[in-house]
Write a protein that holds these residues in place. Structure first.
Motif, PDB file in Angstrom:
ATOM      1  N   GLY A  50       0.815  -1.213   0.000  1.00  0.00           N
ATOM      2  CA  GLY A  50       0.000   0.000   0.000  1.00  0.00           C
ATOM      3  C   GLY A  50       0.845   1.258   0.000  1.00  0.00           C
ATOM      4  O   GLY A  50       1.965   1.276  -0.513  1.00  0.00           O
ATOM      5  N   ALA A  51       0.320   2.309   0.614  1.00  0.00           N
ATOM      6  CA  ALA A  51       0.977   3.615   0.578  1.00  0.00           C
ATOM      7  C   ALA A  51       2.225   3.644   1.447  1.00  0.00           C
ATOM      8  O   ALA A  51       2.312   2.974   2.477  1.00  0.00           O
ATOM      9  N   THR A  52       3.200   4.451   1.009  1.00  0.00           N
ATOM     10  CA  THR A  52       4.419   4.696   1.781  1.00  0.00           C
ATOM     11  C   THR A  52       4.596   6.195   1.962  1.00  0.00           C
ATOM     12  O   THR A  52       3.902   6.993   1.342  1.00  0.00           O
ATOM     13  N   ASP A  53       5.545   6.552   2.795  1.00  0.00           N
ATOM     14  CA  ASP A  53       5.793   7.974   3.038  1.00  0.00           C
ATOM     15  C   ASP A  53       6.552   8.625   1.892  1.00  0.00           C
ATOM     16  O   ASP A  53       6.243   9.737   1.483  1.00  0.00           O
ATOM     17  N   ALA A  54       7.543   7.920   1.343  1.00  0.00           N
ATOM     18  CA  ALA A  54       8.377   8.515   0.293  1.00  0.00           C
ATOM     19  C   ALA A  54       8.874   7.472  -0.696  1.00  0.00           C
ATOM     20  O   ALA A  54       9.978   7.589  -1.229  1.00  0.00           O
ATOM     21  N   GLY A  55       8.078   6.437  -0.954  1.00  0.00           N
ATOM     22  CA  GLY A  55       8.498   5.419  -1.896  1.00  0.00           C
ATOM     23  C   GLY A  55       9.583   4.512  -1.334  1.00  0.00           C
ATOM     24  O   GLY A  55       9.756   4.406  -0.120  1.00  0.00           O
ATOM     25  N   LEU A  56      10.305   3.870  -2.226  1.00  0.00           N
ATOM     26  CA  LEU A  56      11.304   2.868  -1.861  1.00  0.00           C
ATOM     27  C   LEU A  56      12.698   3.347  -2.220  1.00  0.00           C
ATOM     28  O   LEU A  56      12.895   4.006  -3.246  1.00  0.00           O
ATOM     29  N   SER A  90       9.028   3.484   4.298  1.00  0.00           N
ATOM     30  CA  SER A  90       8.214   3.721   5.487  1.00  0.00           C
ATOM     31  C   SER A  90       6.762   3.461   5.154  1.00  0.00           C
ATOM     32  O   SER A  90       6.159   4.162   4.334  1.00  0.00           O
ATOM     33  N   LEU A  91       6.199   2.440   5.772  1.00  0.00           N
ATOM     34  CA  LEU A  91       4.823   2.038   5.509  1.00  0.00           C
ATOM     35  C   LEU A  91       3.853   3.040   6.110  1.00  0.00           C
ATOM     36  O   LEU A  91       3.936   3.374   7.295  1.00  0.00           O
ATOM     37  N   ALA A  92       2.922   3.515   5.301  1.00  0.00           N
ATOM     38  CA  ALA A  92       1.903   4.441   5.795  1.00  0.00           C
ATOM     39  C   ALA A  92       0.623   3.714   6.188  1.00  0.00           C
ATOM     40  O   ALA A  92      -0.204   4.268   6.910  1.00  0.00           O
ATOM     41  N   HIS A  93       0.453   2.479   5.699  1.00  0.00           N
ATOM     42  CA  HIS A  93      -0.687   1.660   6.112  1.00  0.00           C
ATOM     43  C   HIS A  93      -0.269   0.848   7.337  1.00  0.00           C
ATOM     44  O   HIS A  93       0.550  -0.061   7.232  1.00  0.00           O
ATOM     45  N   ILE A  94      -0.826   1.160   8.487  1.00  0.00           N
ATOM     46  CA  ILE A  94      -0.466   0.473   9.728  1.00  0.00           C
ATOM     47  C   ILE A  94      -1.427  -0.701   9.939  1.00  0.00           C
ATOM     48  O   ILE A  94      -2.081  -0.830  10.974  1.00  0.00           O
ATOM     49  N   SER A  95      -1.529  -1.561   8.938  1.00  0.00           N
ATOM     50  CA  SER A  95      -2.419  -2.723   9.029  1.00  0.00           C
ATOM     51  C   SER A  95      -1.737  -3.848   9.800  1.00  0.00           C
ATOM     52  O   SER A  95      -0.520  -3.814  10.039  1.00  0.00           O
ATOM     53  N   VAL A 156      12.320  -0.342  14.067  1.00  0.00           N
ATOM     54  CA  VAL A 156      10.942   0.024  13.735  1.00  0.00           C
ATOM     55  C   VAL A 156      10.423   0.955  14.821  1.00  0.00           C
ATOM     56  O   VAL A 156      10.209   0.545  15.956  1.00  0.00           O
ATOM     57  N   GLU A 157      10.246   2.205  14.462  1.00  0.00           N
ATOM     58  CA  GLU A 157       9.787   3.202  15.432  1.00  0.00           C
ATOM     59  C   GLU A 157       8.561   3.900  14.871  1.00  0.00           C
ATOM     60  O   GLU A 157       8.638   4.596  13.867  1.00  0.00           O
ATOM     61  N   THR A 158       7.427   3.679  15.495  1.00  0.00           N
ATOM     62  CA  THR A 158       6.197   4.300  15.030  1.00  0.00           C
ATOM     63  C   THR A 158       5.660   5.229  16.112  1.00  0.00           C
ATOM     64  O   THR A 158       5.591   4.865  17.286  1.00  0.00           O
ATOM     65  N   LYS A 166       1.141  11.800  10.390  1.00  0.00           N
ATOM     66  CA  LYS A 166       0.737  10.417  10.134  1.00  0.00           C
ATOM     67  C   LYS A 166       1.724   9.442  10.771  1.00  0.00           C
ATOM     68  O   LYS A 166       2.930   9.676  10.798  1.00  0.00           O
ATOM     69  N   ALA A 167       1.193   8.357  11.272  1.00  0.00           N
ATOM     70  CA  ALA A 167       2.028   7.294  11.838  1.00  0.00           C
ATOM     71  C   ALA A 167       2.641   6.502  10.698  1.00  0.00           C
ATOM     72  O   ALA A 167       2.027   6.298   9.643  1.00  0.00           O
ATOM     73  N   LEU A 168       3.874   6.036  10.894  1.00  0.00           N
ATOM     74  CA  LEU A 168       4.589   5.276   9.886  1.00  0.00           C
ATOM     75  C   LEU A 168       5.248   4.054  10.515  1.00  0.00           C
ATOM     76  O   LEU A 168       5.530   4.036  11.719  1.00  0.00           O
ATOM     77  N   LEU A 169       5.501   3.050   9.692  1.00  0.00           N
ATOM     78  CA  LEU A 169       6.297   1.893  10.082  1.00  0.00           C
ATOM     79  C   LEU A 169       7.545   1.875   9.197  1.00  0.00           C
ATOM     80  O   LEU A 169       7.513   1.363   8.078  1.00  0.00           O
ATOM     81  N   PRO A 170       8.658   2.455   9.651  1.00  0.00           N
ATOM     82  CA  PRO A 170       9.871   2.453   8.830  1.00  0.00           C
ATOM     83  C   PRO A 170      10.563   1.095   8.888  1.00  0.00           C
ATOM     84  O   PRO A 170      10.681   0.485   9.949  1.00  0.00           O
ATOM     85  N   VAL A 171      11.007   0.600   7.727  1.00  0.00           N
ATOM     86  CA  VAL A 171      11.704  -0.682   7.651  1.00  0.00           C
ATOM     87  C   VAL A 171      12.963  -0.526   6.807  1.00  0.00           C
ATOM     88  O   VAL A 171      13.014   0.302   5.891  1.00  0.00           O
ATOM     89  N   GLU A 172      13.957  -1.322   7.124  1.00  0.00           N
ATOM     90  CA  GLU A 172      15.180  -1.379   6.316  1.00  0.00           C
ATOM     91  C   GLU A 172      15.578  -2.848   6.188  1.00  0.00           C
ATOM     92  O   GLU A 172      16.194  -3.418   7.091  1.00  0.00           O
TER      93      GLU A 172
END
Length: 199
Positions: A50-56, A90-95, A156-158, A166-172
């Motif tokens: 789904g949506a991200t904060d700034a793409g990949l 950074s995931l914008a969908h916190i599913s 992972v810091e949300t 907006k809340a985000l789930l950043p991943v690396e």
């Protein structure tokens, strides 16, 4: 004066679609049609994040060491000592599914349905985490990259902050070398249309 060759179609902007899949045992086999890379992610059970904060962002780094001899000021050779690749977004969908993706697995137990549907997530213990395959398909469908084995090693810091934040789930995700039955390199990239220049 020399004139540079400019190919506007090769200058890319904007995000794409990010997919993931657990337990990848066979690499995708896309085709080209209408100058696009064609692959059916839905039929092959890949999931969109789904949506991200700034793409990949994909980062690949190569560490080298210089081999020197006393008779030369320049290295006579450079050898690769390490290669590292990361896929971050950074995931914008916190599913619940994206939460599981960010935490390297775990279990989701669902009860009820419709308005009474409830998902309960339990994270994996250390050592029980799972790897995941990631894919990026550009919006113009001229580029597809698949990393068959990745592991989230980032923090992972949300944050739940101000109403306008907006809340985000950043991943690396660190890119790993997969089983040779899947692929003998860390990733594979396909191009079509303006990006396809191979001879």
């Amino acid at each position: 004066m020399a004139t540079p060759t400019i190919a506007p179609g090769q200058v890319k902007t904007g995000p794409g679609i990010i997919y993931y899949k657990y337990g990848l045992t066979t690499m995708p086999a896309p085709t080209a049609a209408g100058s696009k890379v064609v692959y059916d992610f839905v039929t092959n059970t890949w999931v969109q994040v789904g949506a991200t904060d700034a793409g990949l962002t994909y980062n690949e780094s190569t560490s080298v060491e210089a081999i020197r001899v006393a008779e030369s000021q320049y290295p006579i050779r450079r050898v690769t000592t390490e290669k590292e690749g990361t896929v971050s977004f950074s995931l914008a969908h916190i599913s619940d599914l994206n939460w599981k993706l960010a935490m390297n697995g775990g279990t989701i137990v669902v009860s009820g349905s419709g308005a009474t549907k409830l998902s309960a997530y339990v994270p994996p213990l250390m050592g029980a985490e799972v790897r995941v395959a990631l894919a990026f398909h550009s919006l113009d469908e001229e580029e597809l990259i698949v990393w068959p084995q990745c592991f989230n090693g980032g923090s992972v810091e949300t944050a739940r902050a101000a109403l306008e934040t907006k809340a985000l789930l950043p991943v690396e995700f660190g890119v790993e070398l997969p089983d040779a039955s899947v692929l003998t390199t860390p990733y594979k990239r396909w191009t079509a249309g303006s990006l396809a220049q191979g001879t």
